[in-house]
Design an enzyme around this catalytic site. Sequence first.
Site, PDB file in Angstrom:
ATOM      1  N   ASN A   9       0.875  -1.172   0.000  1.00 55.33           N
ATOM      2  CA  ASN A   9       0.000   0.000   0.000  1.00 55.33           C
ATOM      3  C   ASN A   9       0.910   1.220   0.000  1.00 55.33           C
ATOM      4  O   ASN A   9       1.531   1.530   1.020  1.00 55.33           O
ATOM      5  CB  ASN A   9      -0.889  -0.023   1.250  1.00 55.33           C
ATOM      6  N   LYS A  11       0.077   4.278  -0.245  1.00 53.74           N
ATOM      7  CA  LYS A  11      -0.524   5.486   0.338  1.00 53.74           C
ATOM      8  C   LYS A  11      -0.296   6.664  -0.617  1.00 53.74           C
ATOM      9  O   LYS A  11      -0.346   6.463  -1.830  1.00 53.74           O
ATOM     10  CB  LYS A  11       0.043   5.719   1.741  1.00 53.74           C
ATOM     11  N   HIS A  94      -9.481   1.434   4.888  1.00 57.37           N
ATOM     12  CA  HIS A  94      -8.190   1.594   5.584  1.00 57.37           C
ATOM     13  C   HIS A  94      -8.376   2.544   6.773  1.00 57.37           C
ATOM     14  O   HIS A  94      -9.149   3.505   6.686  1.00 57.37           O
ATOM     15  CB  HIS A  94      -7.133   2.139   4.621  1.00 57.37           C
ATOM     16  N   GLU A  96      -6.672   4.903   7.825  1.00 56.92           N
ATOM     17  CA  GLU A  96      -6.410   6.318   7.535  1.00 56.92           C
ATOM     18  C   GLU A  96      -7.636   6.967   6.889  1.00 56.92           C
ATOM     19  O   GLU A  96      -7.916   8.144   7.105  1.00 56.92           O
ATOM     20  CB  GLU A  96      -5.160   6.446   6.651  1.00 56.92           C
ATOM     21  N   GLU A 166      -5.370  -4.833  10.462  1.00 56.22           N
ATOM     22  CA  GLU A 166      -4.349  -3.819  10.693  1.00 56.22           C
ATOM     23  C   GLU A 166      -4.627  -3.110  12.018  1.00 56.22           C
ATOM     24  O   GLU A 166      -5.434  -2.164  12.050  1.00 56.22           O
ATOM     25  CB  GLU A 166      -4.351  -2.789   9.560  1.00 56.22           C
TER      26      GLU A 166
HETATM   27  P1  13P Z   1       3.225   0.318   7.560  1.00 57.57           P
HETATM   28  O1  13P Z   1       3.674  -1.001   6.946  1.00 57.57           O
HETATM   29  O2  13P Z   1       3.978   1.486   7.038  1.00 57.57           O
HETATM   30  O3  13P Z   1       3.140   0.229   9.041  1.00 57.57           O
HETATM   31  O4  13P Z   1       1.703   0.539   7.025  1.00 57.57           O
HETATM   32  C1  13P Z   1       0.778  -0.464   7.170  1.00 57.57           C
HETATM   33  C2  13P Z   1      -0.425  -0.111   6.401  1.00 57.57           C
HETATM   34  O5  13P Z   1      -1.152   0.812   6.742  1.00 57.57           O
HETATM   35  C3  13P Z   1      -0.720  -0.887   5.185  1.00 57.57           C
HETATM   36  O6  13P Z   1      -1.989  -0.604   4.698  1.00 57.57           O
END
Ligand code: 13P
Length: 248
Positions: A9, A11, A94, A96, A166
């Site tokens: 991901n 982002k 997600h 976020e 997650e």
């Molecule tokens: P990190 O691997 O940077 O902790 O992020 C995890 C994540 O949010 C994957 O969707």
Amino acid sequence: MRIPFIAGNWKMYKTSAEAAAFAVAFKELYHDTDVKAAICAPFTQLETLVKAFEGTGIGVGAQNVHFEKEGAYTGEISAGMLQEIGVDYCIVGHSERRQYFGETDETVNCKLKTLLPTGIIPILCVGEVLEEREAGREQEVVRSQVMKAFEGIEGTDAEKVVIAYEPVWAIGTGRTASPQQANDMCGFIRTVLEDLYDDVISDRVVIQYGGSVKPENATEIMNMEEIDGALVGGASLDALKFSEIINF
Ligand code: 13P
């Protein structure tokens, strides 16, 4: 038989030029493997990656979708638009997006329902925040997220959905859930699916762990009984690190 599935991901990272450079490097490093791989990239990088990964078996995913087919929704992208350019996966819910963009269990449910008929596989993210874990409420929270996400979805569709557990406190913090904590929750999610559907369907659903996965901890995480894959943030931005995770 569930095939291990590791997705990156990105982002809001990487320009198209950077995505193209990643694809060249990653294709060199991704050899015949029993592990499925995909990159979930920003919308504007999706076409570049679909073209670059053609014929390689490496999948491409979006990170969000709107739940309506079309309409006056300025700034949004529909499932049909993603399908047209050959996208294979789409992250939904997600943390976020739940935290910063008003994603709710209800919109998550609508998004699964809009994606499934298109053949795009949803990667449904669930997970508790730190206070919820400290209060011992993590199973209650995750059970509720899963049950609401799958409301009104038939078992034959549900089995196609990938679920990523997650824990919010482990994302981008360097603080990984212990393999046992991750395994326990992935196993718990499977029992929720069994209650919702049956053991045949719950047995088919691929469940990933996400949160500070890196080459150094990938083997231990991937070797856990209940964990079928990983959703990788930061470490997926680097082709070498991501390939090391895939070759765990
Ligand atoms: P990190 O691997 O940077 O902790 O992020 C995890 C994540 O949010 C994957 O969707």
